[in-house]
Design a protein around this motif. Structure first.
Motif, PDB file in Angstrom:
ATOM      1  N   LEU A  34      43.661   5.041   2.565  1.00 47.96           N
ATOM      2  CA  LEU A  34      43.548   6.001   3.658  1.00 47.96           C
ATOM      3  C   LEU A  34      42.572   7.101   3.280  1.00 47.96           C
ATOM      4  O   LEU A  34      42.602   7.611   2.159  1.00 47.96           O
ATOM      5  N   PHE A  35      41.759   7.487   4.224  1.00 50.58           N
ATOM      6  CA  PHE A  35      40.866   8.629   4.075  1.00 50.58           C
ATOM      7  C   PHE A  35      41.427   9.713   4.983  1.00 50.58           C
ATOM      8  O   PHE A  35      41.403   9.588   6.215  1.00 50.58           O
ATOM      9  N   LEU A  36      42.009  10.754   4.378  1.00 53.20           N
ATOM     10  CA  LEU A  36      42.653  11.833   5.128  1.00 53.20           C
ATOM     11  C   LEU A  36      41.742  13.047   5.196  1.00 53.20           C
ATOM     12  O   LEU A  36      41.177  13.460   4.178  1.00 53.20           O
ATOM     13  N   CYS A  37      41.617  13.620   6.381  1.00 52.66           N
ATOM     14  CA  CYS A  37      40.799  14.816   6.568  1.00 52.66           C
ATOM     15  C   CYS A  37      41.329  15.551   7.788  1.00 52.66           C
ATOM     16  O   CYS A  37      41.830  14.929   8.725  1.00 52.66           O
ATOM     17  N   HIS A  38      41.237  16.867   7.786  1.00 45.56           N
ATOM     18  CA  HIS A  38      41.650  17.619   8.968  1.00 45.56           C
ATOM     19  C   HIS A  38      40.784  17.234  10.164  1.00 45.56           C
ATOM     20  O   HIS A  38      41.259  17.175  11.293  1.00 45.56           O
ATOM     21  N   TYR A  39      39.526  16.954   9.909  1.00 48.18           N
ATOM     22  CA  TYR A  39      38.570  16.673  10.975  1.00 48.18           C
ATOM     23  C   TYR A  39      38.353  15.173  11.175  1.00 48.18           C
ATOM     24  O   TYR A  39      38.363  14.395  10.227  1.00 48.18           O
TER      25      TYR A  39
ATOM     26  N   TRP B  50      34.003  -0.103   5.790  1.00 54.88           N
ATOM     27  CA  TRP B  50      33.668  -1.527   5.885  1.00 54.88           C
ATOM     28  C   TRP B  50      34.652  -2.405   5.122  1.00 54.88           C
ATOM     29  O   TRP B  50      34.678  -3.615   5.302  1.00 54.88           O
ATOM     30  N   ARG B  51      35.461  -1.797   4.264  1.00 58.22           N
ATOM     31  CA  ARG B  51      36.451  -2.557   3.490  1.00 58.22           C
ATOM     32  C   ARG B  51      37.872  -2.291   3.992  1.00 58.22           C
ATOM     33  O   ARG B  51      38.835  -2.545   3.282  1.00 58.22           O
ATOM     34  N   GLY B  52      38.010  -1.782   5.211  1.00 57.71           N
ATOM     35  CA  GLY B  52      39.330  -1.621   5.812  1.00 57.71           C
ATOM     36  C   GLY B  52      40.007  -0.286   5.619  1.00 57.71           C
ATOM     37  O   GLY B  52      41.164  -0.114   6.014  1.00 57.71           O
ATOM     38  N   THR B  53      39.339   0.683   5.006  1.00 60.53           N
ATOM     39  CA  THR B  53      39.944   2.003   4.833  1.00 60.53           C
ATOM     40  C   THR B  53      40.205   2.629   6.199  1.00 60.53           C
ATOM     41  O   THR B  53      39.325   2.630   7.070  1.00 60.53           O
TER      42      THR B  53
END
Length: 193
Positions: free
Chosen positions: A117-122, A131-134
Motif C-alpha cells: 500500500l502507498f499511503l498519502c493524505h493526498y 504497475w506491480r499492483g501497489t
C-alpha cells in the motif's frame, strides 16, 4: 517497507476533523449531516470504537483534529481504540501534538495482509509500484474523487464516517469503473488485471 502484523486487524481512515465546526456548514461542498460539532465528534468516536478493537492497528491519513482546542483533541484521542498511526495532513496543528504510535510526513509504503500500500493524505495520479499492483489509499478529498481499480479515498466522508478494513477497500476498488490514469491505456488493451 514496513509490514503489519497479522495478529490484529488493520484499519484506515482520514479527515475526521474532530472539533471542526465548519464541517457542517453549507460552504463545504459536502457538509456533514450532524446538528452540532458535539454530535459529529461523538458519532465519529462511537463509529471508530464500534469497529476498531484495542488490539487493532489504525492508520489515520491526516486531518485528525482541526479547530477546537488541544485539550479537546487529546480527550478525543484518549477515547479511541487501537494502536494509532498518523500520516500528516494539511490540517494537523493538534494532531502532531498527540501520542501516536508513529507519525509520518509525506507518504508511507507499507504491506498489509500481503498487499503493498502507498499511503498519502493526498490523492496521487501515479505512485511507486502502481504497475506491480501497489494500491494507493488517500484522504483530503472528502469523497469528491471516485475510487479507481487501484486507489481509494479512506476518509470518513467516503466511508460512512467510520474506519475501514482493507477487504472493504478492495471491494470498492473491484467495483470501480476506472483505472488510474497511468494504467488506463494498458488496462484497455487487456495488459493489466
Amino acid at each position: 517497507m514496513k509490514t503489519a502484523s497479522s495478529k490484529h486487524t488493520v484499519y484506515f481512515t482520514a479527515d475526521s476533523h474532530f472539533g471542526h465546526e465548519g464541517m457542517m456548514e453549507n460552504r463545504m461542498s459536502r457538509p456533514r449531516p450532524f446538528g452540532s460539532i458535539e454530535e459529529h465528534d461523538e458519532t465519529l468516536i462511537a463509529n471508530w470504537n464500534a469497529v476498531v478493537r484495542p488490539c487493532d492497528e489504525i492508520w489515520h491519513l491526516g486531518d485528525f483534529a482541526y479547530g477546537g482546542t488541544i485539550e479537546h483533541a487529546k480527550a478525543v484521542f484518549r477515547r479511541l481504540n487501537g494502536t494509532k498511526r498518523l500520516l500528516h495532513g494539511n490540517h494537523e496543528k493538534w494532531g502532531k501534538a498527540l501520542p501516536w504510535a508513529s507519525q509520518h510526513e509525506g507518504f508511507v509504503d507499507v504491506t498489509v495482509e500481503g498487499s503493498r500500500l502507498f499511503l498519502c493524505h493526498y490523492a496521487m495520479r501515479a505512485w511507486p509500484g502502481i504497475w506491480r499492483g501497489t494500491l494507493h489509499l488517500f484522504g483530503h478529498t472528502h469523497a469528491s474523487l471516485p475510487d479507481t481499480r487501484r486507489s481509494a479515498d479512506v476518509g470518513v466522508d467516503a466511508c460512512n464516517f467510520r474506519p475501514v478494513r482493507l477487504d472493504e477497500i478492495r471491494g470498492r476498488m473491484a467495483e470501480a469503473r476506472d483505472w488510474p490514469e497511468e494504467l488506463a491505456g494498458a488496462a484497455a488493451a487487456g495488459e493489466v488485471n
